[in-house]
Design an enzyme around this catalytic site. Structure first.
Site, short mmCIF file in Angstrom:
data_model
loop_
_atom_site.label_atom_id
_atom_site.label_comp_id
_atom_site.label_asym_id
_atom_site.label_seq_id
_atom_site.Cartn_x
_atom_site.Cartn_y
_atom_site.Cartn_z
N SER A 237 36.97 41.26 35.49
CA SER A 237 36.99 42.04 34.26
C SER A 237 37.06 41.08 33.07
O SER A 237 37.63 40.00 33.16
CB SER A 237 38.18 42.99 34.23
OG SER A 237 39.40 42.28 34.29
N HIS A 251 32.94 44.40 26.87
CA HIS A 251 33.84 44.56 28.01
C HIS A 251 33.00 44.80 29.25
O HIS A 251 31.98 45.50 29.20
CB HIS A 251 34.77 45.76 27.80
CG HIS A 251 35.32 46.31 29.09
ND1 HIS A 251 34.79 47.42 29.71
CD2 HIS A 251 36.35 45.89 29.87
CE1 HIS A 251 35.48 47.67 30.82
NE2 HIS A 251 36.42 46.76 30.94
N TYR A 254 33.72 44.85 37.24
CA TYR A 254 33.08 45.23 38.50
C TYR A 254 34.08 45.01 39.63
O TYR A 254 34.69 43.94 39.71
CB TYR A 254 31.78 44.44 38.71
CG TYR A 254 30.73 44.86 37.70
CD1 TYR A 254 30.04 46.05 37.86
CD2 TYR A 254 30.51 44.11 36.55
CE1 TYR A 254 29.13 46.48 36.91
CE2 TYR A 254 29.59 44.53 35.59
CZ TYR A 254 28.91 45.73 35.78
OH TYR A 254 28.03 46.17 34.83
N GLY A 404 54.13 44.04 41.42
CA GLY A 404 53.70 42.65 41.50
C GLY A 404 52.50 42.31 40.65
O GLY A 404 52.03 41.18 40.67
N SER A 405 51.96 43.30 39.93
CA SER A 405 50.81 43.02 39.07
C SER A 405 51.21 42.07 37.95
O SER A 405 52.35 42.06 37.50
CB SER A 405 50.26 44.32 38.48
OG SER A 405 49.73 45.15 39.48
N ARG A 406 50.23 41.31 37.48
CA ARG A 406 50.51 40.34 36.43
C ARG A 406 50.23 40.97 35.07
O ARG A 406 49.08 41.20 34.70
CB ARG A 406 49.63 39.10 36.63
CG ARG A 406 50.07 37.92 35.77
CD ARG A 406 49.46 36.65 36.32
NE ARG A 406 50.02 35.48 35.68
CZ ARG A 406 49.47 34.88 34.63
NH1 ARG A 406 48.37 35.37 34.08
NH2 ARG A 406 50.03 33.80 34.11
#
Length: 446
Positions: A237, A251, A254, A404-406
């Site tokens: 992204s 922007h 995929y 846990g996503s950044r």
């Protein structure tokens, strides 16, 4: 009359075939073949009863004489025996050569596939998220092919932007303790770009209930095992915010998603799109951008562009403002047809347009001058961009709902600066008003 069943062995052209006959209790003759390799004293084929056992493949073979000839009668016909032995030995030598060639071809293809992955990795912004050895072992898997595609897309787009700006991207690798990780490439305060980010992420684990709820709301039927839904998701992204208000924001995203259900089967789908958010309308820019996307779509299905263009206009609609975020492009989600291979081929075509659909527009406006008032209008439009991303964007919402996503990578899409003015409305007949009219009434550009 004799009937032969021929077996393929792992020997060489100098391998010898031994024919011998034995008499069964019924009096019928049985032709048995024992195959030896001169490289080894051990049998590759062994007699098992009236048949043959191949040690290399674990397959049993049998070859019987037709009729009621006895073994003695068979051997008395020396001509037939000699001819049979010659035929079997000759054909087997040919088969051995064929099998060796076939095996060698497979080995060469495997080596070439592994070498291809290594060569591609040299051109990436960083090593892939998944260990290279694992990618080589699973080079045919869709998850491997998609990871290679998103790494290639990230590298191609970053290098193109660096060439225009002169600055270099900061490459930031990160790990997710629940599984996977990503590579964030960010360029801030460059010559051309105020903030440019190109992210790759490859994450896996179990879906949270909130994430599963979002998917079920889109019609997904998800059947977990013991309340768990193992998933694997990956994507690239990017959001680019230029300094100059005459250069649009772009922007693209995929992505590929797999979910393993209770019976071990997998649900898979692709999603993504590319869209343009200009501050001022430029007819040539819009036609070039949409035309490039249409060309990529038309290679696969004529209906893709019109369908996905409409979907894009609907998706990037800021409902509380009554306007779209920009002039659109294409957007699709939950693409799981016609086949996995064809869907991937379409996504690859779209990903390969990100440089040619945007960079010519950037170059066209590099030297455009702008006023303070035009810069203020850019800041107001960026405020709308922020509103959409934080309130409606699926990717942001999924990321924030995934443990846990950044967060830094998720919010990379936000501009460095934005502006909110109370009851702002541009003067009638102004270029700003013209822009607002297009956002409130999307149009077809090609």
């Amino acid at each position: 009359m004799a009937g032969f069943v021929l077996c393929v062995g792992n020997g060489t052209s100098r391998s010898a075939a031994r024919l011998f006959a034995s008499s069964s209790k019924s009096g019928r003759g049985t032709l048995n073949l024992a195959f030896y390799s001169e490289r080894s004293s051990s049998r590759v084929f062994s007699q098992v009863g009236a048949g043959l056992y191949c040690r290399a493949t674990g397959v049993r073979f049998a070859s019987r004489l037709a009729g009621r000839q006895t073994a003695d009668a068979f051997f008395r016909n020396k001509t037939l025996v000699a001819a049979g032995a010659a035929v079997v030995a000759g054909v087997m030598a040919g088969f051995c050569h064929f099998q060796k060639a076939e095996m060698a071809s497979r080995v060469i293809k495997d080596v070439e596939g592994e070498r291809e992955i290594l060569e591609k990795c040299k051109g990436f912004m960083s090593a892939p998220v998944t260990d290279v050895e694992i990618l080589q072992q699973r080079k045919g898997d869709m998850s491997t092919r998609m990871e290679m595609l998103i790494m290639e897309t990230q590298a191609a787009f970053c290098r193109a932007l660096e060439e225009v700006d002169g600055a270099k991207f900061k490459v930031d690798r990160w790990q997710r303790k629940e599984g996977g990780g990503g590579i964030s490439c960010v360029l801030q305060d460059g010559t051309v770009f105020e903030k440019a980010g190109v992210n790759v992420s490859v994450v896996y684990g179990n879906l949270t209930e909130e994430a599963a709820k979002q998917m079920r709301s889109r019609g997904k039927v998800l059947k977990g095992k013991d309340g768990k839904l193992p998933f694997r998701a990956m994507g690239v992204s990017s959001v680019i915010h230029p300094h100059n208000p005459h250069i649009p924001t772009v922007h693209f995203n995929y992505r590929y998603f797999e979910i393993e259900e209770e019976d071990g089967s997998k649900q898979w789908w692709f999603g993504g799109g590319t869209d343009l958010t200009p501050v001022y309308i430029d007819q040539d820019d819009a036609v070039h951008f949409h035309g490039t996307l249409k060309e990529a779509c038309d290679k696969h299905k004529a209906q893709y562009y019109p369908d996905f263009k409409k979907w894009c206009d609907r998706y990037f609609y800021v409902r509380h403002r009554g306007e779209t975020r920009g002039i659109g492009g294409i957007f699709f989600d939950d693409l799981d047809q016609p086949t996995l291979e064809e869907a991937f081929s379409f996504v690859r075509s779209c990903a390969q347009t990100v440089v040619p659909c945007y960079l010519p527009i950037v170059r066209r406006h590099l030297k455009d001058s702008f006023s303070a008032a035009q810069k203020d209008w850019q800041q107001v439009r960026r405020g709308r961009y922020v509103e959409f991303n934080l309130v409606y964007d699926r990717g942001v919402k999924f990321g924030l709902a995934t443990p846990g996503s950044r967060i830094e990578s998720i919010l990379m899409s936000l501009p460095l600066t934005a502006r909110w003015e109370y009851m702002h409305e541009p003067p009638k007949g102004s270029p700003e008003a013209e822009m607002l009219e297009v956002l409130r009434n999307p149009k077809d550009w090609v």
